[in-house]
Structure formats: structure tokens, C-alpha cells
Design an enzyme around this catalytic site. Structure first.
Site, PDB file in Angstrom:
ATOM      1  N   ASP A 206       0.851  -1.188   0.000  1.00  0.00           N
ATOM      2  CA  ASP A 206       0.000   0.000   0.000  1.00  0.00           C
ATOM      3  C   ASP A 206       0.889   1.241   0.000  1.00  0.00           C
ATOM      4  O   ASP A 206       2.110   1.136  -0.156  1.00  0.00           O
ATOM      5  CB  ASP A 206      -0.969  -0.016   1.198  1.00  0.00           C
ATOM      6  CG  ASP A 206      -2.311   0.604   0.828  1.00  0.00           C
ATOM      7  OD1 ASP A 206      -2.322   1.790   0.454  1.00  0.00           O
ATOM      8  OD2 ASP A 206      -3.342  -0.089   0.907  1.00  0.00           O
ATOM      9  N   HIS A 267      -2.593   3.244  -4.480  1.00  0.00           N
ATOM     10  CA  HIS A 267      -2.101   2.705  -3.198  1.00  0.00           C
ATOM     11  C   HIS A 267      -0.711   2.099  -3.399  1.00  0.00           C
ATOM     12  O   HIS A 267      -0.434   0.982  -2.949  1.00  0.00           O
ATOM     13  CB  HIS A 267      -3.081   1.675  -2.636  1.00  0.00           C
ATOM     14  CG  HIS A 267      -4.316   2.295  -2.047  1.00  0.00           C
ATOM     15  ND1 HIS A 267      -4.294   2.999  -0.861  1.00  0.00           N
ATOM     16  CD2 HIS A 267      -5.592   2.329  -2.476  1.00  0.00           C
ATOM     17  CE1 HIS A 267      -5.531   3.427  -0.591  1.00  0.00           C
ATOM     18  NE2 HIS A 267      -6.333   3.044  -1.555  1.00  0.00           N
ATOM     19  N   GLU A 331      -9.610   3.158  -5.330  1.00  0.00           N
ATOM     20  CA  GLU A 331      -9.155   4.489  -4.899  1.00  0.00           C
ATOM     21  C   GLU A 331      -7.890   4.942  -5.646  1.00  0.00           C
ATOM     22  O   GLU A 331      -6.850   5.164  -5.052  1.00  0.00           O
ATOM     23  CB  GLU A 331      -8.907   4.480  -3.381  1.00  0.00           C
ATOM     24  CG  GLU A 331     -10.167   4.174  -2.603  1.00  0.00           C
ATOM     25  CD  GLU A 331      -9.951   4.138  -1.105  1.00  0.00           C
ATOM     26  OE1 GLU A 331     -10.859   4.548  -0.375  1.00  0.00           O
ATOM     27  OE2 GLU A 331      -8.866   3.699  -0.650  1.00  0.00           O
ATOM     28  N   ASP A 424     -13.082  -3.091  11.088  1.00  0.00           N
ATOM     29  CA  ASP A 424     -12.196  -2.131  11.753  1.00  0.00           C
ATOM     30  C   ASP A 424     -13.010  -1.013  12.406  1.00  0.00           C
ATOM     31  O   ASP A 424     -12.438  -0.101  12.997  1.00  0.00           O
ATOM     32  CB  ASP A 424     -11.188  -1.532  10.748  1.00  0.00           C
ATOM     33  CG  ASP A 424     -11.848  -0.941   9.505  1.00  0.00           C
ATOM     34  OD1 ASP A 424     -13.070  -1.127   9.293  1.00  0.00           O
ATOM     35  OD2 ASP A 424     -11.133  -0.286   8.720  1.00  0.00           O
ATOM     36  N   TRP A 472      -8.689  -3.530   8.117  1.00  0.00           N
ATOM     37  CA  TRP A 472      -7.714  -2.474   7.803  1.00  0.00           C
ATOM     38  C   TRP A 472      -7.116  -2.010   9.121  1.00  0.00           C
ATOM     39  O   TRP A 472      -7.822  -1.868  10.119  1.00  0.00           O
ATOM     40  CB  TRP A 472      -8.416  -1.305   7.102  1.00  0.00           C
ATOM     41  CG  TRP A 472      -9.092  -1.708   5.833  1.00  0.00           C
ATOM     42  CD1 TRP A 472     -10.428  -1.905   5.640  1.00  0.00           C
ATOM     43  CD2 TRP A 472      -8.471  -1.974   4.571  1.00  0.00           C
ATOM     44  NE1 TRP A 472     -10.672  -2.277   4.344  1.00  0.00           N
ATOM     45  CE2 TRP A 472      -9.497  -2.320   3.661  1.00  0.00           C
ATOM     46  CE3 TRP A 472      -7.147  -1.951   4.121  1.00  0.00           C
ATOM     47  CZ2 TRP A 472      -9.228  -2.650   2.328  1.00  0.00           C
ATOM     48  CZ3 TRP A 472      -6.891  -2.274   2.796  1.00  0.00           C
ATOM     49  CH2 TRP A 472      -7.923  -2.614   1.921  1.00  0.00           C
ATOM     50  N   GLU A 474      -5.210   0.825  10.061  1.00  0.00           N
ATOM     51  CA  GLU A 474      -4.738   2.192  10.309  1.00  0.00           C
ATOM     52  C   GLU A 474      -4.634   2.506  11.805  1.00  0.00           C
ATOM     53  O   GLU A 474      -3.655   3.089  12.260  1.00  0.00           O
ATOM     54  CB  GLU A 474      -5.682   3.219   9.675  1.00  0.00           C
ATOM     55  CG  GLU A 474      -5.549   3.380   8.177  1.00  0.00           C
ATOM     56  CD  GLU A 474      -6.530   2.503   7.417  1.00  0.00           C
ATOM     57  OE1 GLU A 474      -6.915   1.423   7.933  1.00  0.00           O
ATOM     58  OE2 GLU A 474      -6.908   2.895   6.293  1.00  0.00           O
TER      59      GLU A 474
HETATM   60  C1  ACM Z   1     -10.992  -0.188   0.225  1.00  0.00           C
HETATM   61  O1  ACM Z   1     -11.508  -0.200   1.353  1.00  0.00           O
HETATM   62  N1  ACM Z   1     -10.404   0.900  -0.226  1.00  0.00           N
HETATM   63  C2  ACM Z   1     -11.026  -1.342  -0.628  1.00  0.00           C
END
Ligand code: ACM
Ligand code: ZN
Length: 765
Positions: A206, A267, A331, A424, A472, A474
Site C-alpha cells: 500500500d 495505493h 481508490e 475495523d 484495515w 490504520e
Molecule cells: C478499500 O476499502 N479501499 C477497498
């Protein structure tokens, strides 16, 4: 604590709630049948099977590997070294029968009788699942990694016929925002397999990290796998190819297919920080230090970019024997492509009318390479935006619509809509939970999701191959932190993907969860236990007295103490609102049937006089001072060079919030705000520091991101004007720039639940 006499408080508390009872320690979580995911058909028969040290395992040749796996597992918890061989009784017979009457190769039948257990899989994988079901009929302690003495290892007699509703039952783990190592991944695979999850989607690259070794491009790991944060902290990690092979083999033993994801064309900043020549501008770049979407992506115009990516993907394909490779696709802003001469030349040469068509070209070119390697691609639903080959599988994340559209267009579809399957998100009130990405997703909501959307033809329904939860990372700062978010929500995902929709029953699932949590204890999993919610702050100020009411999202009992000790199953049970008229420290926790408690919530309950309002003359507007530079803490601010004070008509919305987090600075705002009535106000800010009437009320310490009004405080204020100092520290903390939060603070007035943004009120100085 002031004025505390323990006896008086305890007496007061008992007066209010009339309680003080003890919660019996029991093994209630082992009562009944608690299998997750619930089987298609299960009949309870008379009697039970008792597993003893004399019990034998009888396995045909195709069942041998599965038999070894469970013999070892049973051995760890029971201490029994189960022998091999057949007998008329006291035996577990394992077999594979490809002609078994179940509609999926993952299906099995299981017969538990007092003298004999018979498990038959349609494949070795089906047998593995049959044995997992058998394990879940034994006491939950069977999952212990250490010998448990004094247990009777009995399983109720049952007849089970079972098979999955969906072939794809998955979880994605992001190891790029925060890295977790091989041991962590293996631990999750052990547990996922218990609940018949069969796909592990590994998000390896990413903007923030490149986490997989590529032999041909060593800079990807030398540079791409090391992120230097703004404050000098280093976050790093990657998997060597040897480790990847180890994980893939480990997963295969548990019938889990590992799906690697290499993100493109967006990404990609960690890769471009190592190889900037494959971008549009040539860089240089460093890793993206904040979360979100990055404009610099792989260049679609340069043939060298494709050669680079194809080399990488060829190595990846050799590491992962599964049929799928995930190429990202989400994205991906096209701003750089629009400006880039190479990308524009590509569009002209290929007759592409828009940057969107260039993205299709990009994905198709990569897909052709994969298909030549005998692999199929999976992509996020954006790859659907025009013409990807129908052999691509679509992972529908922005909702279910992308999945529906894809199924109609002939693609296989995996559902992972953010609203239901992004695990998340918060599982409780932000005040009591660790900082998370926005959104509220309690267990019940995950469970409510049906991967099969309405309105598809039977043929289209056949293309919805399953669903997965996405993790995810983060905001999962510490190693191991994802577990708190994954469990128990992934168990709901297991059930909605395996069990028939007709068997879905949240109340029954909630009951079965209690035993499953003890199984997770056996693996040392740090699962979420609902926290006592209610009071918004862990510092509750009162004037005469205060009443505090608590609840938790899954209606478990709660226990508390007032003497500073840690509450446990012997502590008083919370039954009703607690009223306090003295300074007290309340410690309260949620209690599971296993006797385990949630994290303890500690609330300081403090009598305070009203802080007097000021009657000094003032003028409209507030005062601000700014100093340039990166300030780690207030100590560092002491030596700052401050600008001349400026008078503004409010917090500089548009000005402060457009500050660039790449050029740190600190701004201090001072002024007066006005409150309408006497009483206790709840006050919060997502900024760094807030003083009210000269007192440091909110101190967000700057070690992890603060969002969602996590750190609320209360203060007794007289009606009228009060001074404030708000410190806006324009820098990045934990991937979150303070400039992404509004430069303001908020209050909730006494007897109100309305949040007042101070920017909407009259401010003066
Ligand atoms: C994503 O959550 N951008 C796939
Ligand atoms: Zn370009």
C-alpha cells in the site's frame, strides 16, 4: 481522592441498588450445543461420547493428515496420546468418501454415539470441518494450548449433516498500515479454521508499506518496507519469500487458501518511494504518512512500469499456488495521468478517450499477464468501471451494488460491503473503545448481513461465491491489536457464509458465542468484550450528587468496586443506577459467563464547585499565536518563536484547516466562550490541548490519534463567560493529521444531549 470513607460509599451504593450479590462461577458456556457456524442439520440423540486416554483414532489413508492434526490438538488440551487403530467402541473413525450425499466437497457427516464417533468428509477438507464440529461438541477447554486437568471430555450424541452455503468465506488482513508478523498470522489461521473460514486475503502492499520480498527488486523491501513517521518513529516490516511459503503451507494444512494482494495502479506509494521511475512524475517520494488516498500512482504510460509490475507479479504467482491473485484497483485518482505526457501518449496510441479508459487498459494489461500465468484476478469493485474481463472476480466493498452489477455482468462476486463487513469499525461507544476508523458495527449488525442480495436470477445468484470481512489496520497501532477488532465479529462472518439463511438466529448465536470465547481463550486471543457504557467521561464531576447508569451492547452482567480494587466475578453485581455524593473511584467491568472480565473502566467521581464566570469587559473575536515547526509536546513549545498575536472573529475555519500537515506548526487560540446555565458541562476536543478557566481540561497526549471525541471531560461552570486556550498542534499523530479534525471544541450542557460546537457561539477576548 478526597473525603473518601469506603464504608459510607459502600452503604450509599447498597442503598441505591440493593445489591452486592455474587455471580456464580459456572461452566454454563459448555451447556447445550454451541457450534459456530451452526450446521445445516443436527439431531440430538440420547447419551454422550466420552473421550478418554484409551480412545483410538481410526483413519483411512486419505484421512491421515487430518487425523494427525486433531490427534495433536486433542493431545495438547487433554494430555492424551491417542493411539491409532480400530475397535468396536471407544474410537473416533475418520474417513473420506467422495460419494457422500452432501452438495459440496467441503461437506461432511458426523455421528457421535456413546461408543463411537464417525466423521466422514466428502473430501479431506470436509473431514477437517467435521472434526472441527466434533471439537466444538467437546467442552470449550479442548482448545487450550496447555493440558487441562479434571475435565470430563464428553460430547453429546448427535447426528450432523453439514455443508457450506458459500464456497468463499474469507478475511482480509492489512499488514501495511501496521505490520503484524508470521506468528500473528499463523495464530489467526488456527482460529479462522476452527470456524470454517477458508480464504485469507493478505493485503501486502500500500502507500504506507511494501510488505513482501521481491527478489528482483530488493529496494522494495530495503526502502519500501521502512516507514519514517513525521515524529521520527520508524514503522517497518515485511515477509520474506521463505516466510510467505511457510504461511501458505500452514494455511493449506488448515484448508485455507491465501490470496495475496498487490495494489495497483493506486495505493502504490511505498513501491514508488523505492522505484520512483515507475510513477508519472519521477518523484522523489516517501511513504504516505497519513491515511487516505494518495494521488501519486503507477504510470500507465511507461512500458517499463508494466515490465516492473509483471516481474513482481510473476514472483508473487510463484509463491502462491492458489488460483487467485488480488490486484487492488480501488481508490486510484487519475490526476497524475491527466498531466503525464507518457499517459497522454498511451491514450492517443491506444485510442482511449478518457483517463477512466486508461485505467481499464491498465487492469486488462495486468490481467492478461495473470491469465498467462494460469491465475485469475480479484479486484475491488472499481475495476468494474468498464470492461474488465468476466473472468475477474469482483470484491464488492463500496456497498453491495457493485457486486450485484458484477454478478449481472457475469463476474464471480465476493461481498465485503463496508457497512457490514469492515470489522475495523467501532464495536461500542467511542468513549470506551480504542480509536477506530469511523462507523459503528456491533456484532449483531455483522450477523444481520446476508451475502446474497435480492433481485438476482438463480444463475446470477450462483456467481455470488461468498463474503469476507476486511481488517484495515490504520488505527491498530500495537502488534496484535487487530484481534480486538476481528473477534468475535469474524464468527458472525463465519456463520453468515457457512450456515443456511434459514438457520440464522442472533439470540441463539449470542448464546453460542459464550462458549466460542472460551475457545478463543485457549488460543490467547484478545477478543472484544463489550465495555460498560453510559457516562461519557471517565472524570465525572458533580455539584450535589451524581447518578451513573451503565449498559453494554450484549447485555452481559457488569461488576464494580469502589475500593480501588480490580473488579472480578466476586465483586458486586451492577443492577441499577449508582448514585454518588462523595468523591469516589468507580471501577466497573463487563463479566462474561466464563468469569473473564472486559477491560476495566475507571471513573473518577469528583465534587467540584462551579467555576466562576468572568465579568471582565471583552471584545468580539479571539486571539491566536502561531509558531512554525514540529512540536512533539508542550515542553518543546516552550522555546517556540511565536508570531505576533492576531485577532480573528473565530477559529480560522478554512485557514487552520487548510494548513498543510507536511509543514508543521502550532497555533494557540485564546478567548472567552459563554455557557447558558449553571451546571456540569461535558467538554471535548480532538485537538491537542484545551484549558478552561486556566485549567488543563483536555490533554490529548499525542501518542495515538484522537478522533470522535474520545477523550471527554466534565467541568462545573457558572452561567456566563469563561476563558479557554485551545492548542492546535498541526502535525501527524498515528497517521492522523490534527488538521483533519476541526479546530474547535464542543460542549454538552447539563440536562441536554445536544452537542454544541463552540464555533456556533459568540466568542470574545
Ligand atoms: C478499500 O476499502 N479501499 C477497498
Ligand atoms: Zn504517467
Amino acid at each position: 481522592m478526597r473525603n473518601l470513607t469506603f464504608a459510607a460509599i459502600l452503604a450509599a451504593a447498597i442503598l441505591v441498588c440493593g445489591c452486592g450479590s455474587q455471580v456464580p462461577q459456572s461452566y454454563a458456556y459448555n451447556a447445550g450445543i454451541n457450534i459456530i457456524p451452526i450446521p445445516v442439520e443436527l439431531t440430538r440423540n440420547d447419551g454422550s461420547f466420552r473421550l478418554k486416554s484409551s480412545t483410538r483414532i481410526c483413519a483411512d489413508s486419505s484421512a491421515g493428515v487430518v487425523a494427525d492434526y486433531f490427534t495433536a490438538k486433542i493431545g495438547r488440551a487433554t494430555g492424551y496420546a491417542l493411539g491409532r487403530g480400530d475397535a468396536a467402541s471407544d474410537v473416533i473413525r475418520m474417513a473420506v468418501d467422495t460419494a457422500l450425499d452432501v452438495p459440496s466437497a467441503e461437506g461432511y457427516t458426523l455421528e457421535v454415539a456413546p461408543d463411537l464417533v464417525t466423521v466422514t468428509g466428502k473430501s479431506a477438507q470436509g473431514l477437517f470441518y467435521g472434526m472441527q464440529t466434533f471439537m466444538q461438541l467437546l467442552p470449550a477447554e479442548i482448545e487450550s494450548s496447555e493440558r487441562v486437568r479434571g475435565m470430563e471430555w464428553t460430547a453429546p450424541s448427535v447426528t450432523v449433516r453439514d455443508y457450506p452455503r458459500f464456497a468463499y468465506r474469507g478475511m482480509m488482513l492489512d499488514v501495511t498500515r501496521h505490520f503484524n508478523d508470521v506468528d500473528f498470522v499463523k495464530k489467526q489461521l488456527d482460529v479462522l479454521a476452527m470456524f470454517k473460514i477458508n480464504r485469507f486475503h493478505w493485503h501486502l502492499t500500500d502507500d504506507q508499506l511494501w510488505a513482501v520480498e521481491i527478489k528482483k527488486y530488493p529496494e522494495l523491501t530495503r526502502i519500501g518496507s521502512v516507514r519514517h513517521e513525521q515524529d521520527g518513529a520508524v514503522h517497518e516490516g515485511y515477509f520474506t519469500q521463505e516466510q510467505i511459503r511457510e504461511v501458505v503451507a500452514y494455511a493449506a494444512e488448515r484448508f485455507i487458501e491465501v490470496i495475496p494482494e498487490i495494489e495497483l495502479p493506486g495505493h502504490a506509494l511505498a513501491a514508488l518511494s523505492a522505484y520512483p521511475q515507475y510513477s508519472c512524475t519521477g518523484g522523489p517520494f516517501t511513504h504516505r504518512l497519513v491515511w487516505g488516498v494518495e494521488p501519486d500512482i503507477f504510470c500507465a504510460g511507461k512500458d517499463e512500469t508494466f515490465a516492473f509490475l509483471e516481474d513482481i507479479l510473476t514472483e508473487i504467482a510463484s509463491l502462491f499456488p492458489g488460483r487467485y491473485i488480488h490486484i487492488g484497483g480501488d481508490e486510484s485518482p487519475r490526476d497524475r495521468w491527466i498531466e503525464c505526457p507518457d499517459c497522454r501518449a498511451r491514450m492517443r496510441a491506444e485510442g482511449l478517450k478518457s483517463p477512466a479508459e486508461l485505467q481499464i487498459y491498465f487492469v486488462l494489461r495486468i490481467e492478461r499477464h495473470f491469465n498467462s500465468l494460469g491465475k485469475q484476478i480479484i479486484g475491488w469493485d472499481e475495476i468494474l468501471e468498464g470492461g474488465v474481463d468476466p473472468s475477474a472476480t469482483i470484491l464488492s466493498w463500496r456497498g453491495t451494488e457493485g457486486g450485484i452489477e458484477a454478478a449481472r455482468a457475469g463476474h464471480d462476486v465476493i461481498m465485503a460491503p463496508g457497512e457490514w463487513l469492515y470489522i475495523d469499525k467501532y464495536q461500542g461507544a467511542p468513549e470506551v473503545e480504542p480509536v477506530s476508523i469511523g462507523g459503528y458495527l456491533p456484532l449483531e449488525k455483522v450477523y444481520s448481513f446476508d451475502p446474497m442480495p435480492e433481485g438476482l436470477t438463480p444463475e446470477e445468484e450462483g456467481r455470488v461465491i461468498g463474503a469476507q470481512a476486511n481488517v484495515w489496520t490504520e488505527y491498530m497501532y500495537e502488534p496484535g491489536a487487530p484481534e480486538y477488532f476481528i473477534y468475535p465479529r469474524i464468527l458472525a462472518v463465519a456463520e453468515i457464509t457457512w450456515s443456511p439463511a434459514s438457520r440464522k438466529d442472533y439470540a441463539d448465536f449470542s448464546r453460542r458465542i459464550d462458549g466460542a470465547l472460551v475457545r478463543l481463550d485457549g488460543h490467547g486471543i484478545d477478543y472484544h468484550i463489550p465495555m460498560p457504557e453510559g457516562p461519557l467521561s471517565d472524570r465525572m464531576v458533580f455539584i450535589d450528587s451524581v447518578a451513573l447508569g451503565f449498559a453494554n451492547t450484549r447485555h452481559y452482567p457488569m461488576v464494580y468496586t469502589l475500593d480501588g480494587t480490580v473488579p472480578d466475578s466476586r465483586s458486586p453485581l451492577y443492577t441499577d443506577t449508582l448514585r454518588f455524593g462523595e468523591n469516589t473511584t468507580l471501577k466497573i467491568a463487563t463479566l462474561l459467563p466464563s468469569g473473564k472480565t472486559s477491560r476495566v473502566r475507571e471513573i473518577e467521581i469528583v465534587r467540584e464547585p462551579l467555576s466562576p464566570a468572568t465579568d471582565r469587559p471583552s471584545e468580539p473575536g479571539i486571539v491566536s499565536h502561531t509558531a512554525r515547526g514540529l512540536f512533539i509536546d508542550t515542553l518543546a513549545m516552550r522555546d517556540a518563536e511565536w508570531s505576533e498575536p492576531q485577532i480573528a472573529d473565530g477559529f480560522a475555519r478554512g485557514r487552520v484547516e487548510s494548513l498543510d500537515y507536511k509543514n508543521p506548526c502550532v497555533t494557540v487560540y485564546e478567548g472567552l466562550f459563554e455557557v447558558p446555565t449553571d451546571g456540569v458541562y461535558t467538554i471535548f476536543t480532538d485537538q491537542y490541548l484545551l484549558y478552561v478557566d486556566g485549567r488543563p481540561l483536555i490533554v490529548n497526549d499525542g501518542t495515538t490519534a484522537i478522533r470522535h471525541g474520545l477523550n471527554k471531560k466534565t467541568m462545573a461552570l457558572e452561567a456566563g463567560r469563561h476563558s479557554f486556550t485551545l492548542v492546535v498542534n498541526n502535525r501527524i499523530v498515528g497517521g492522523w493529521p490534527y488538521t483533519w479534525s476541526h479546530a474547535t471544541f464542543y460542549y454538552i450542557a447539563p440536562d441536554s444531549d445536544k452537542i454544541v460546537d463552540i464555533r456556533s457561539t459568540e466568542l470574545s477576548h
